[in-house]
Each structure stands twice: as C-alpha cells, then as structure tokens.
Write a protein that holds these residues in place. Sequence first.
Motif, short mmCIF file in Angstrom:
data_model
loop_
_atom_site.label_atom_id
_atom_site.label_comp_id
_atom_site.label_asym_id
_atom_site.label_seq_id
_atom_site.Cartn_x
_atom_site.Cartn_y
_atom_site.Cartn_z
N GLY A 114 -22.38 19.40 -33.84
CA GLY A 114 -22.82 18.31 -32.98
C GLY A 114 -24.25 17.89 -33.27
N GLU A 115 -25.12 18.86 -33.49
CA GLU A 115 -26.52 18.55 -33.82
C GLU A 115 -26.62 17.79 -35.14
OE1 GLU A 115 -28.46 22.32 -33.90
OE2 GLU A 115 -28.10 22.69 -31.78
N ALA A 116 -25.85 18.25 -36.14
CA ALA A 116 -25.87 17.58 -37.44
C ALA A 116 -25.35 16.15 -37.33
CB ALA A 116 -25.05 18.38 -38.45
N ARG A 117 -24.27 15.96 -36.59
CA ARG A 117 -23.74 14.60 -36.40
C ARG A 117 -24.76 13.71 -35.70
NH1 ARG A 117 -17.57 16.01 -34.54
NH2 ARG A 117 -16.82 16.53 -36.62
N CYS A 118 -25.42 14.27 -34.70
CA CYS A 118 -26.42 13.48 -33.97
C CYS A 118 -27.63 13.17 -34.85
CB CYS A 118 -26.85 14.21 -32.70
SG CYS A 118 -25.58 14.14 -31.40
N LEU A 119 -28.10 14.16 -35.60
CA LEU A 119 -29.23 13.90 -36.49
C LEU A 119 -28.86 12.86 -37.53
CD1 LEU A 119 -32.14 14.54 -37.21
CD2 LEU A 119 -31.28 16.40 -38.68
N SER B 84 -30.13 4.94 -27.89
CA SER B 84 -30.00 5.53 -26.56
C SER B 84 -28.99 6.67 -26.67
CB SER B 84 -29.47 4.48 -25.57
OG SER B 84 -28.13 4.16 -25.87
N VAL B 85 -28.89 7.49 -25.65
CA VAL B 85 -27.91 8.58 -25.67
C VAL B 85 -26.49 8.01 -25.72
CG1 VAL B 85 -26.99 10.57 -24.41
CG2 VAL B 85 -29.46 10.21 -24.53
N ASN B 86 -26.23 6.93 -24.99
CA ASN B 86 -24.90 6.30 -25.05
C ASN B 86 -24.57 5.81 -26.45
OD1 ASN B 86 -24.15 6.71 -22.38
ND2 ASN B 86 -25.00 4.77 -21.69
N ASP B 87 -25.54 5.14 -27.07
CA ASP B 87 -25.32 4.66 -28.44
C ASP B 87 -25.15 5.82 -29.40
OD1 ASP B 87 -25.49 2.01 -27.63
OD2 ASP B 87 -27.62 1.85 -28.10
N LEU B 88 -25.93 6.89 -29.19
CA LEU B 88 -25.80 8.07 -30.02
C LEU B 88 -24.40 8.65 -29.92
CD1 LEU B 88 -26.86 10.34 -31.82
CD2 LEU B 88 -27.71 11.45 -29.73
N ALA B 89 -23.87 8.76 -28.72
CA ALA B 89 -22.52 9.30 -28.53
C ALA B 89 -21.51 8.48 -29.32
CB ALA B 89 -22.16 9.32 -27.05
N ARG C 52 -22.10 6.46 -31.97
CA ARG C 52 -22.35 6.56 -33.42
C ARG C 52 -21.99 7.93 -33.99
NH1 ARG C 52 -23.50 1.77 -36.20
NH2 ARG C 52 -24.81 0.47 -34.90
N ALA C 53 -22.15 8.99 -33.19
CA ALA C 53 -21.87 10.34 -33.66
C ALA C 53 -20.43 10.79 -33.36
CB ALA C 53 -22.86 11.32 -33.04
N ASN C 54 -19.65 9.91 -32.73
CA ASN C 54 -18.27 10.23 -32.36
C ASN C 54 -18.19 11.47 -31.48
OD1 ASN C 54 -16.93 8.07 -33.78
ND2 ASN C 54 -17.45 9.16 -35.66
N LEU C 55 -19.05 11.51 -30.47
CA LEU C 55 -19.08 12.60 -29.49
C LEU C 55 -19.02 11.99 -28.10
CD1 LEU C 55 -22.06 14.64 -31.01
CD2 LEU C 55 -19.63 15.24 -31.15
N ASP C 56 -18.66 12.79 -27.10
CA ASP C 56 -18.76 12.26 -25.75
C ASP C 56 -20.23 12.33 -25.32
OD1 ASP C 56 -19.31 14.78 -24.41
OD2 ASP C 56 -17.18 15.22 -24.46
N LYS C 57 -20.55 11.62 -24.25
CA LYS C 57 -21.95 11.49 -23.84
C LYS C 57 -22.60 12.83 -23.54
CE LYS C 57 -25.10 9.25 -20.65
NZ LYS C 57 -25.27 8.55 -19.41
N ALA C 58 -21.87 13.74 -22.90
CA ALA C 58 -22.43 15.06 -22.57
C ALA C 58 -22.75 15.85 -23.83
CB ALA C 58 -21.47 15.83 -21.67
N GLN C 59 -21.85 15.82 -24.82
CA GLN C 59 -22.10 16.52 -26.08
C GLN C 59 -23.30 15.92 -26.79
OE1 GLN C 59 -18.14 15.70 -27.67
NE2 GLN C 59 -17.83 17.90 -27.94
N ALA C 60 -23.37 14.60 -26.84
CA ALA C 60 -24.48 13.92 -27.50
C ALA C 60 -25.80 14.24 -26.81
CB ALA C 60 -24.24 12.42 -27.55
N SER C 61 -25.78 14.25 -25.49
CA SER C 61 -26.99 14.54 -24.72
C SER C 61 -27.49 15.96 -25.00
CB SER C 61 -26.71 14.35 -23.23
OG SER C 61 -27.87 14.62 -22.48
#
Length: 150
Positions: free
Chosen positions: A39-44, A54-59, A61-70
């Motif tokens: 998850g960290e690698a996908r977010c980075l 934003s966290v929503n946009d990150l979720a 773009r990283a194909n994660l749910d908002k809680a995981q991205a946050s």
Amino acid sequence: MSAEPLSLQGFLTYRLHKLNKLTDRHSSEAYAELGLGVGEARCLAAIGQFAPLSVNDLATRANLDKAQASRAAQMLVERELVRKSASETDARGVVLTPTRSGKLLWKRVMRLIAQRNHDIFGCLSAAELRQLETFFDRLIAHSERQGVDG
C-alpha cells in the motif's frame, strides 16, 4: 453464455484474481527490500506521479480504498517521504507531495514496477502487449461506466 456453468478456473475474473495475487506476492517481497509495504509503495508511486493529491485522489490513483490510502499516506508522512500540507481549495482537506527523499525512493519504486511489468508481460510480443493494453483500457472503461468497483 451457455446454460452449463464453467469450472471456476474457466472464468476470466478468477484468472485475473490469480494473476493479481501472484504479482502482489512478488511485488510485496520486492517492496519490502525498499522498506515499503504494498500500500505504501502504491501510494508513493501515485503521489510521485500525480502530486499534489488529496487523500481521495490518492485512493483513486493508487487503487486503494480511502482508509487504506489514508493509513499508507500517514506512514509515508511519518517517514518523511511525503509532505502533508493544507489544501488551498478545501479548508478541511490536505494535499500530499513527495519530499526530496520521497522522490528518490519514488524513482526506485518506479524502476521496480517497470521490472515487475517486464517479468509478468515479457512473454508477450510487442503486438500482443499493444492488444492487451487496448483490451484492458476497454474493460476498465466499460466497468467504470457500469459502476463496477475495483
């Protein structure tokens, strides 16, 4: 579709999930060598490519749910790989950008992703890869139109 059900292994969704699990396991091992979880690698990767996010946009773009991205973003902030600052457009929101060390690690993550793609898809010819990319683009667009969550 025929009236007779296929075996589980015959469904494309089953095989896509299997390929995803195989690649995630190998990616997880490779990211761990960089000191990152999947998850960290996908977010980075997403923050390095699309910042500011934003966290929503990150979720998204990283194909994660908002809680995981946050959670992943917070871990990256704590490791000083990502900077969190107040959004100029949303008083309650934050934006995420990579730090200098985050950009350096992002480059390593992107090289790893490129290598993983080569490892997975290297058995296909250039023409087959182009065809597969076209198919994936069509399937993604179709699923998005239908409201299918990833």
